[in-house]
Design an enzyme around this catalytic site. Sequence first.
Site, PDB file in Angstrom:
ATOM      1  CG  ASP A 278      -0.994  29.095  76.340  1.00 46.16           C
ATOM      2  OD1 ASP A 278      -1.170  28.099  75.615  1.00 46.16           O
ATOM      3  OD2 ASP A 278      -1.189  29.077  77.573  1.00 46.16           O
ATOM      4  NE  ARG A 362      -8.641  22.671  74.994  1.00 48.44           N
ATOM      5  CZ  ARG A 362      -7.530  22.392  75.671  1.00 48.44           C
ATOM      6  NH1 ARG A 362      -6.672  23.364  75.934  1.00 48.44           N
ATOM      7  NH2 ARG A 362      -7.270  21.168  76.064  1.00 48.44           N
TER       8      ARG A 362
END
Length: 697
Positions: A278, A362
């Site tokens: 991430d 997303r």
Amino acid sequence: MNRIVAKVTSIGLLFSLGLTLLFSGWGTAVVHAAGLTVTGSGGGNEAAYVEWSPVSNASGYKVFIKAASAADSQYQQLHNELIRKYASYWRADAVGLAAGSYVMKVEAVLSGGGTASAVTGTLAAAPYDRSGFAFSAQSPYGTGSGAYTDNGTLKSGAQVLYVTSQNAQTVTLPVVVSSSGTVQTGVGLGGILTLRQKGYDTTPLAIRFIGQVKAADLSGQLNSSGYLELKGKTNYTEMNITLEGIGKDATAYGWGMLLRYTGNVEVRNLGVMLFPDDGISMDTGNANVWVHNNDIFYGSAGSDADQAKGDGSTDLKKGSTYITISYNHYFDSGKAALVGLSESAEFFVTFHHNWFDHSDSRHPRIRVASVHVYNNFYDGVSKYGVGVTTGASAFVEGNVFRNTKNPMLSSLQGTDALGEGTFSGENGGMIKAFNNSITGAASLIYANSNTGTAPANAASHDAYLASSRSEAVPGSYKALVGGTAYNNFDTLVDTGVSVAAVDNVSVVQQKVTAGAGRQGGGDFSWTFNNSVDDASYALNAPLMSAIRSYTSGLVSVGGNSGPVGPTPAPSATPVPTVTPVPTATPAPGAAVHNFTVSGTSSSFFTIQGNLSTSKGTVTYNGLTLTQCLKIESATSIQFNAAQASTLTLVFNSEGTKIKVDGTSYPITNGVATISLAAGAHTITKDSTANLYYLVVE
């Protein structure tokens, strides 16, 4: 976009007690514009910058700034670290400016003696858009501005830390590490943040990155997974920290950021490249986090087939709430933002004015949460825009969806039930859509309108189309699987967004493409081929190659043009446990109570509770306060305000909230300020705290 000035004078830090600028006199001779040419200048969000050509016989440079209307005697000197050398020019950035008009002045110090100078024209600094749940009055801290006030200037007593490729392992900062005020010097950026994790030091701290900082530069400062960890002690710990880039080329290269147990944190003006897993991860117990004006590129490839571009760009989960993600530029992200993982309770997030530039999915992908998604530009999105599952509610308004295959999805119903398997097998959620611009969508099914790509379907749909932004969605419209209705959070809670803050959809594309990402558009440009990239979710090999070969054009940091060296050790000036924001002397007639002087005795306040002299010392308005009232369950302070008044409460660093008349208010940087109506009022405990001083005026 841009920023401005603070107040230290070495590659390390200084303790700032107010403005964060260095005052300077003008005793030396000035040769106006003799051999010094300003080649560029401009204003941006709470910042301004100036660029100039090198002067052949200059031994160094100083840069100053003042309000445009101020006299020349009011020029203030920028920190040396804000001046940088590039191959063919010099640049200085002033950050931390309140909105207004400014003038910058560059002064070359000539090797033969004397100076040469040049002045910019008027530069306009605009305010950042502080909207969304990070700024909700119902949130724990009421702000996500980190080390800054909500008008853009550094908070009183703020520290400033400059981090470069050369000093990231050696930069030092004294940190309070005990309730008694013990100070320990942290060494290296990671070492400093580890000491802050103890939770005793909530001094506002602006960490300013300069140029390209690689993972190798942070050797020993990252965790085993390659993240810079910003952690509090427990859920929602007050941090008052801003992580920011200076200028348009500050880049986190090869590492990511992990936020956990934090409160009041800001991340801005950074390029994030080749991160592990991430990019910016808000994982567990974060509140009032504001992630904005960043350029987010590919991460490093993961082990799964859908992680060729990295995993999540800006993910948040496990109780992270009151988050605003705004004005970021996502470059072909595979998975832009996961919101929620295994939560069972409602939490709140805002996405606004982000540029989802040919990213895939997303934007965000939501579990359980109540999420406001407005004024974003979905620019050639190959999979889907907003997706909801597990009872989530999303208010999607005023966005531009250009060639977004599936603008909105709810799990196992509507478009998702058509069989492509592009989304989720979890229970569905609900989306309320209003005033979006949608072109080139493959599928969009409304619950109550035939204006999508298929007729309305009340049972199996992607979204409910509202006729006004204040419309409540009827409870009869529910998720096909799971049976949850839209919770109408946008009409029931403070979203931190005023009606005026929502732009007309007709200007969104222009505003977002002009304003999202780093200052001035950053130093990395890329043009996608819409005819190919709109529909493709494969990794863009030329883009990845450009990212892998990226290198900063920065030559050196500091006005003397020397190479960046280790940060000098800071002075041994003691750091107080807390430095509350100074205020003006109370007005005549104000009711003031100093617990150090008067204990619990007062003719105005009725005070019940226990005193302590062992909670440390607080300095406020020139007073040294050594005795406090412990805010405990049995503590109460009652008084009567004859007219509408302002209540100011001064604490040390241990409390986060206080109740007045049963309503909780945040304690920010040791101070709570509350507007009161005329009448009787009662102060009681919310969190455990220590009150040293109060005034009603």
